[in-house]
Design a protein around this motif. Structure first.
Motif, mmCIF file in Angstrom:
data_model
loop_
_atom_site.group_PDB
_atom_site.id
_atom_site.type_symbol
_atom_site.label_atom_id
_atom_site.label_comp_id
_atom_site.label_asym_id
_atom_site.label_seq_id
_atom_site.Cartn_x
_atom_site.Cartn_y
_atom_site.Cartn_z
ATOM 1 N N SER A 14 0.844 -1.197 0.000
ATOM 2 C CA SER A 14 0.000 0.000 0.000
ATOM 3 C C SER A 14 0.878 1.246 0.000
ATOM 4 O O SER A 14 1.818 1.353 0.783
ATOM 5 C CB SER A 14 -0.915 0.007 1.227
ATOM 6 O OG SER A 14 -1.831 -1.060 1.170
ATOM 7 N N ARG A 16 1.003 5.340 0.469
ATOM 8 C CA ARG A 16 0.249 6.397 1.142
ATOM 9 C C ARG A 16 0.847 7.786 0.946
ATOM 10 O O ARG A 16 0.420 8.731 1.594
ATOM 11 C CB ARG A 16 0.123 6.058 2.627
ATOM 12 C CG ARG A 16 -0.715 4.791 2.880
ATOM 13 C CD ARG A 16 -0.747 4.425 4.351
ATOM 14 N NE ARG A 16 -1.674 3.335 4.600
ATOM 15 C CZ ARG A 16 -1.371 2.033 4.489
ATOM 16 N NH1 ARG A 16 -0.129 1.678 4.129
ATOM 17 N NH2 ARG A 16 -2.273 1.098 4.727
ATOM 18 N N LYS A 62 -12.647 12.741 2.529
ATOM 19 C CA LYS A 62 -11.567 12.660 3.515
ATOM 20 C C LYS A 62 -12.128 12.805 4.929
ATOM 21 O O LYS A 62 -11.659 12.151 5.872
ATOM 22 C CB LYS A 62 -10.531 13.750 3.252
ATOM 23 C CG LYS A 62 -9.392 13.764 4.275
ATOM 24 C CD LYS A 62 -8.593 15.047 4.222
ATOM 25 C CE LYS A 62 -7.659 15.174 5.398
ATOM 26 N NZ LYS A 62 -6.949 16.457 5.427
ATOM 27 N N SER A 65 -13.325 9.408 5.822
ATOM 28 C CA SER A 65 -12.241 8.438 5.946
ATOM 29 C C SER A 65 -11.270 8.765 7.072
ATOM 30 O O SER A 65 -10.822 7.878 7.797
ATOM 31 C CB SER A 65 -11.468 8.362 4.622
ATOM 32 O OG SER A 65 -10.260 7.661 4.787
ATOM 33 N N GLN A 67 -8.315 9.809 6.351
ATOM 34 C CA GLN A 67 -6.995 9.552 5.791
ATOM 35 C C GLN A 67 -6.612 10.664 4.812
ATOM 36 O O GLN A 67 -7.374 10.973 3.894
ATOM 37 C CB GLN A 67 -6.974 8.208 5.054
ATOM 38 C CG GLN A 67 -7.362 7.014 5.913
ATOM 39 C CD GLN A 67 -6.385 6.748 7.031
ATOM 40 O OE1 GLN A 67 -5.298 7.317 7.066
ATOM 41 N NE2 GLN A 67 -6.755 5.874 7.951
ATOM 42 N N TYR A 69 -4.572 10.789 2.343
ATOM 43 C CA TYR A 69 -4.363 10.418 0.947
ATOM 44 C C TYR A 69 -5.663 10.251 0.170
ATOM 45 O O TYR A 69 -5.638 9.991 -1.029
ATOM 46 C CB TYR A 69 -3.487 9.162 0.827
ATOM 47 C CG TYR A 69 -3.687 8.136 1.923
ATOM 48 C CD1 TYR A 69 -4.671 7.160 1.828
ATOM 49 C CD2 TYR A 69 -2.877 8.140 3.049
ATOM 50 C CE1 TYR A 69 -4.851 6.232 2.828
ATOM 51 C CE2 TYR A 69 -3.046 7.201 4.053
ATOM 52 C CZ TYR A 69 -4.037 6.253 3.948
ATOM 53 O OH TYR A 69 -4.223 5.331 4.944
ATOM 54 N N VAL A 70 -6.813 10.404 0.838
ATOM 55 C CA VAL A 70 -8.075 10.510 0.103
ATOM 56 C C VAL A 70 -8.078 11.788 -0.735
ATOM 57 O O VAL A 70 -8.641 11.839 -1.821
ATOM 58 C CB VAL A 70 -9.273 10.487 1.074
ATOM 59 C CG1 VAL A 70 -10.576 10.768 0.340
ATOM 60 C CG2 VAL A 70 -9.362 9.144 1.782
ATOM 61 N N LEU A 76 -8.793 9.491 -7.454
ATOM 62 C CA LEU A 76 -9.515 8.694 -6.475
ATOM 63 C C LEU A 76 -10.656 7.952 -7.156
ATOM 64 O O LEU A 76 -11.472 8.565 -7.854
ATOM 65 C CB LEU A 76 -10.075 9.590 -5.364
ATOM 66 C CG LEU A 76 -10.903 8.897 -4.279
ATOM 67 C CD1 LEU A 76 -10.037 7.947 -3.458
ATOM 68 C CD2 LEU A 76 -11.563 9.934 -3.363
ATOM 69 N N TYR A 134 -5.973 0.876 -0.979
ATOM 70 C CA TYR A 134 -7.413 0.685 -0.820
ATOM 71 C C TYR A 134 -7.913 1.486 0.379
ATOM 72 O O TYR A 134 -7.176 1.709 1.346
ATOM 73 C CB TYR A 134 -7.733 -0.797 -0.610
ATOM 74 C CG TYR A 134 -7.755 -1.609 -1.879
ATOM 75 C CD1 TYR A 134 -8.887 -1.647 -2.682
ATOM 76 C CD2 TYR A 134 -6.652 -2.366 -2.266
ATOM 77 C CE1 TYR A 134 -8.920 -2.408 -3.840
ATOM 78 C CE2 TYR A 134 -6.673 -3.132 -3.425
ATOM 79 C CZ TYR A 134 -7.813 -3.149 -4.208
ATOM 80 O OH TYR A 134 -7.841 -3.904 -5.352
ATOM 81 N N LEU A 135 -9.187 1.886 0.329
ATOM 82 C CA LEU A 135 -9.765 2.757 1.353
ATOM 83 C C LEU A 135 -11.097 2.198 1.846
ATOM 84 O O LEU A 135 -12.170 2.673 1.464
ATOM 85 C CB LEU A 135 -9.946 4.166 0.785
ATOM 86 C CG LEU A 135 -8.654 4.885 0.407
ATOM 87 C CD1 LEU A 135 -8.924 5.984 -0.608
ATOM 88 C CD2 LEU A 135 -7.987 5.441 1.646
ATOM 89 N N SER A 137 -12.032 2.687 4.672
ATOM 90 C CA SER A 137 -12.480 3.708 5.628
ATOM 91 C C SER A 137 -13.629 4.560 5.095
ATOM 92 O O SER A 137 -14.265 5.284 5.873
ATOM 93 C CB SER A 137 -11.303 4.606 6.026
ATOM 94 O OG SER A 137 -10.656 5.129 4.886
ATOM 95 N N PHE A 159 -15.695 0.533 -1.134
ATOM 96 C CA PHE A 159 -14.372 1.034 -0.755
ATOM 97 C C PHE A 159 -13.868 1.977 -1.840
ATOM 98 O O PHE A 159 -14.431 2.068 -2.924
ATOM 99 C CB PHE A 159 -13.369 -0.112 -0.546
ATOM 100 C CG PHE A 159 -13.320 -1.118 -1.661
ATOM 101 C CD1 PHE A 159 -12.587 -0.872 -2.818
ATOM 102 C CD2 PHE A 159 -14.007 -2.319 -1.568
ATOM 103 C CE1 PHE A 159 -12.542 -1.788 -3.854
ATOM 104 C CE2 PHE A 159 -13.974 -3.247 -2.599
ATOM 105 C CZ PHE A 159 -13.243 -2.990 -3.738
#
Length: 251
Positions: A14, A16, A62, A65, A67, A69-70, A76, A134-135, A137, A159
């Motif tokens: 992954s 990031r 974001k 999530s 995170q 990196y969203v 995306l 992968y997300l 979140s 996701f």
């Protein structure tokens, strides 16, 4: 015989940290077409893919999530389990298809379809030299994600995937996976408890060693430590409600 795809898959980790270089339309189209070429159960194609370029929409996602990196990526993707088009066909044909797409089996079929599509895209992206993460979140608040993306009934966001050129200071490496002998069973499942526990203990040591080397001793938990911490806490307790509200898992 070429081992290119095998070697590529083995290098996966992954990512990031991405450069601020947006993906162009031609690359996005290639990735989606690669995803569409994945196997699909009974030709149902129970998925949609939403590409997100708008900074405001990324910012909203974001917030769901948590995170960075969203937002901070080259592009995306959000992968949607999608029976909306099937419901439209059902309405037109008056064929009582809802007994399939509102069922537990329909949920499994749709989720598997989406997973196959996304992994085709991930492997293709990595072959092009991009990194991905992968997300899951995005399922922290399914109602809000559905509202942000304007999803109709029978469309459920499973996701996301952030993708982009890998930053120079990104230093991720592949994490050790469970041993081949532990996950591969020939002819019948080997449920020998002592064997299973021995292999888990050996794997725990490998994971602990990985983290100690990656963090200069600052982190040393085992795989068992991680999964017991994660799975003993209640994760996303509203999931059943969200599935029902979307129209899924009614039967």
């Amino acid at each position: 015989m070429s081992n290119h795809v095998y070697d590529l898959a083995k290098r996966h980790h992954s990512v990031r940290k991405f450069k601020n270089h947006p993906l162009d339309d031609a690359t996005i189209k290639k990735l989606v077409e690669a995803g569409q070429s994945a196997s699909t159960s009974s030709y149902l194609q129970t998925y949609s893919i939403i590409g997100v370029r708008d900074p405001k929409i990324k910012e909203s996602l974001k917030e769901v999530s948590g995170q960075p990196y969203v937002e901070e990526n080259g592009y995306l993707f959000v992968f949607v389990l999608d029976y909306y088009r099937h419901a439209l066909i059902d309405e037109k044909k008056d064929s009582n298809m809802s007994s399939a797409y509102e069922s537990a089996e329909g949920l499994l079929v749709g989720a598997i379809d989406v997973a196959l599509v996304s992994e085709n895209m991930a492997l293709c992206a990595e072959d092009m030299g991009y990194g991905i993460v992968y997300l899951g979140s995005l399922r922290n608040d399914v109602d809000r994600v559905r509202d942000i993306l304007g999803l109709p009934e029978y469309a459920f966001p499973l996701f996301g995937m952030a993708i982009g050129e890998i930053s120079e200071d990104e230093n991720g490496t592949p994490k050790p996976r469970l041993p081949f002998e532990h996950v591969f069973h020939e002819d019948q499942y080997n449920a020998d408890k002592e064997k299973q526990l021995r292999e888990i203990e050996a794997y725990d040591e490998a994971v602990k060693d990985y983290y100690e080397k990656r963090t200069n001793g600052k982190r040393s938990e085992t795989w068992s430590d991680q999964i017991s911490g994660f799975m003993s806490s209640k994760q996303r307790p509203d999931m059943m409600k969200w599935l029902h509200e979307t129209g899924l898992l009614k039967r």
